[in-house]
Design a protein around this motif. Structure first.
Motif, PDB file in Angstrom:
ATOM      1  N   VAL A  24       0.841  -1.197   0.000  1.00  0.00           N
ATOM      2  CA  VAL A  24       0.000   0.000   0.000  1.00  0.00           C
ATOM      3  C   VAL A  24       0.877   1.249   0.000  1.00  0.00           C
ATOM      4  CG1 VAL A  24      -1.926  -1.106   1.208  1.00  0.00           C
ATOM      5  CG2 VAL A  24      -0.139   0.045   2.523  1.00  0.00           C
ATOM      6  N   ARG A  25       0.242   2.375  -0.243  1.00  0.00           N
ATOM      7  CA  ARG A  25       0.922   3.654  -0.115  1.00  0.00           C
ATOM      8  C   ARG A  25       1.051   3.994   1.378  1.00  0.00           C
ATOM      9  NH1 ARG A  25       3.822   4.379  -4.464  1.00  0.00           N
ATOM     10  NH2 ARG A  25       2.598   4.734  -6.349  1.00  0.00           N
ATOM     11  N   PRO A  26       2.060   4.793   1.735  1.00  0.00           N
ATOM     12  CA  PRO A  26       2.228   5.178   3.140  1.00  0.00           C
ATOM     13  C   PRO A  26       0.944   5.791   3.698  1.00  0.00           C
ATOM     14  CG  PRO A  26       4.163   5.813   1.878  1.00  0.00           C
ATOM     15  CD  PRO A  26       3.126   5.331   0.881  1.00  0.00           C
ATOM     16  N   GLY A  27       0.614   5.349   4.900  1.00  0.00           N
ATOM     17  CA  GLY A  27      -0.574   5.851   5.569  1.00  0.00           C
ATOM     18  C   GLY A  27      -1.803   4.985   5.389  1.00  0.00           C
ATOM     19  N   VAL A  39       2.550  -6.087   5.881  1.00  0.00           N
ATOM     20  CA  VAL A  39       2.278  -4.923   5.049  1.00  0.00           C
ATOM     21  C   VAL A  39       3.571  -4.205   4.700  1.00  0.00           C
ATOM     22  CG1 VAL A  39       1.037  -2.739   4.875  1.00  0.00           C
ATOM     23  CG2 VAL A  39       0.039  -4.620   6.161  1.00  0.00           C
ATOM     24  N   GLU A  40       3.676  -3.800   3.450  1.00  0.00           N
ATOM     25  CA  GLU A  40       4.792  -2.979   2.979  1.00  0.00           C
ATOM     26  C   GLU A  40       4.205  -1.661   2.502  1.00  0.00           C
ATOM     27  OE1 GLU A  40       8.890  -2.480   1.249  1.00  0.00           O
ATOM     28  OE2 GLU A  40       8.153  -4.351   2.075  1.00  0.00           O
ATOM     29  N   GLY A  45       7.895   6.204  -6.391  1.00  0.00           N
ATOM     30  CA  GLY A  45       9.265   6.087  -6.867  1.00  0.00           C
ATOM     31  C   GLY A  45       9.970   4.818  -6.426  1.00  0.00           C
ATOM     32  N   ALA A  46       9.410   4.114  -5.453  1.00  0.00           N
ATOM     33  CA  ALA A  46      10.036   2.900  -4.938  1.00  0.00           C
ATOM     34  C   ALA A  46       9.286   1.636  -5.351  1.00  0.00           C
ATOM     35  CB  ALA A  46      10.129   2.972  -3.418  1.00  0.00           C
ATOM     36  N   VAL A  65      -2.276  -5.730  -3.723  1.00  0.00           N
ATOM     37  CA  VAL A  65      -1.610  -4.478  -4.076  1.00  0.00           C
ATOM     38  C   VAL A  65      -2.644  -3.421  -4.452  1.00  0.00           C
ATOM     39  CG1 VAL A  65       0.124  -3.425  -5.585  1.00  0.00           C
ATOM     40  CG2 VAL A  65       0.272  -5.860  -5.069  1.00  0.00           C
ATOM     41  N   GLU A  66      -2.503  -2.229  -3.887  1.00  0.00           N
ATOM     42  CA  GLU A  66      -3.363  -1.120  -4.293  1.00  0.00           C
ATOM     43  C   GLU A  66      -3.203  -0.895  -5.792  1.00  0.00           C
ATOM     44  OE1 GLU A  66      -3.798   1.850  -0.477  1.00  0.00           O
ATOM     45  OE2 GLU A  66      -2.224   2.282  -1.904  1.00  0.00           O
ATOM     46  N   GLU A  67      -4.306  -0.714  -6.496  1.00  0.00           N
ATOM     47  CA  GLU A  67      -4.259  -0.562  -7.956  1.00  0.00           C
ATOM     48  C   GLU A  67      -3.385   0.605  -8.396  1.00  0.00           C
ATOM     49  OE1 GLU A  67      -8.335  -0.408  -9.243  1.00  0.00           O
ATOM     50  OE2 GLU A  67      -8.420  -2.585  -9.435  1.00  0.00           O
ATOM     51  N   GLU A  68      -3.443   1.711  -7.698  1.00  0.00           N
ATOM     52  CA  GLU A  68      -2.629   2.873  -8.057  1.00  0.00           C
ATOM     53  C   GLU A  68      -1.139   2.538  -7.963  1.00  0.00           C
ATOM     54  OE1 GLU A  68      -0.057   6.136  -7.188  1.00  0.00           O
ATOM     55  OE2 GLU A  68      -0.907   5.006  -5.526  1.00  0.00           O
ATOM     56  N   LEU A  69      -0.768   1.789  -6.954  1.00  0.00           N
ATOM     57  CA  LEU A  69       0.622   1.365  -6.789  1.00  0.00           C
ATOM     58  C   LEU A  69       1.005   0.381  -7.898  1.00  0.00           C
ATOM     59  CD1 LEU A  69       2.149   0.369  -3.391  1.00  0.00           C
ATOM     60  CD2 LEU A  69       2.734  -0.834  -5.464  1.00  0.00           C
ATOM     61  N   LEU A  70       0.113  -0.550  -8.190  1.00  0.00           N
ATOM     62  CA  LEU A  70       0.377  -1.559  -9.213  1.00  0.00           C
ATOM     63  C   LEU A  70       0.590  -0.936 -10.588  1.00  0.00           C
ATOM     64  CD1 LEU A  70       0.610  -4.626  -9.463  1.00  0.00           C
ATOM     65  CD2 LEU A  70      -1.827  -4.701  -9.947  1.00  0.00           C
ATOM     66  N   ARG A  71      -0.122   0.130 -10.899  1.00  0.00           N
ATOM     67  CA  ARG A  71       0.054   0.812 -12.192  1.00  0.00           C
ATOM     68  C   ARG A  71       1.453   1.398 -12.338  1.00  0.00           C
ATOM     69  NH1 ARG A  71      -5.457   2.282 -11.379  1.00  0.00           N
ATOM     70  NH2 ARG A  71      -4.856   4.170 -10.264  1.00  0.00           N
ATOM     71  N   ALA A  72       2.127   1.666 -11.231  1.00  0.00           N
ATOM     72  CA  ALA A  72       3.466   2.258 -11.271  1.00  0.00           C
ATOM     73  C   ALA A  72       4.582   1.211 -11.366  1.00  0.00           C
ATOM     74  CB  ALA A  72       3.686   3.128 -10.042  1.00  0.00           C
ATOM     75  N   VAL A  73       4.234  -0.078 -11.272  1.00  0.00           N
ATOM     76  CA  VAL A  73       5.236  -1.143 -11.374  1.00  0.00           C
ATOM     77  C   VAL A  73       5.530  -1.393 -12.853  1.00  0.00           C
ATOM     78  CG1 VAL A  73       5.723  -3.569 -10.880  1.00  0.00           C
ATOM     79  CG2 VAL A  73       4.467  -2.182  -9.216  1.00  0.00           C
TER      80      VAL A  73
END
Length: 92
Positions: A24-27, A39-40, A45-46, A65-73
């Motif tokens: 997930v994203r921080p927070g 949880v990570e 950027g990471a 994985v949060e979808e927004e995070l997955l789109r950045a992989v």
């Protein structure tokens, strides 16, 4: 060797040792942590580095994985996870 739908699968992982991990994203981690999930928190950027580490964990059977995070992989990293078969990637 594990059996999946009648097919024997050997991913070098013990069936009993497979668990859930969440990226997930921080927070955004508190509820998952309270539920007992590993949880990570991944800052912008990471994504690629964190995702490589998460898919390499031999104890992870499902990676939510949060979808927004997955789109950045990067696609090449996602392909590597898909080709390996485990962990199963679960977007949310």
């Amino acid at each position: 060797m594990a059996e999946l739908g009648g097919i024997k699968v050997n991913h070098g992982r013990s069936r009993a040792a497979l668990g859930l991990a969440v990226a997930v994203r921080p927070g955004d981690a508190l509820g998952f942590r309270l539920a007992g999930a590993a949880v990570e928190e991944v800052p912008p950027g990471a994504e690629a580095t964190a995702f490589r580490r998460l898919i390499a964990d031999p104890h992870t059977g499902v990676l939510a994985v949060e979808e927004e995070l997955l789109r950045a992989v990067p696609d090449r990293v996602l392909r590597r996870a898909h080709d390996a078969g485990l962990p199963v990637i679960l977007p949310f």
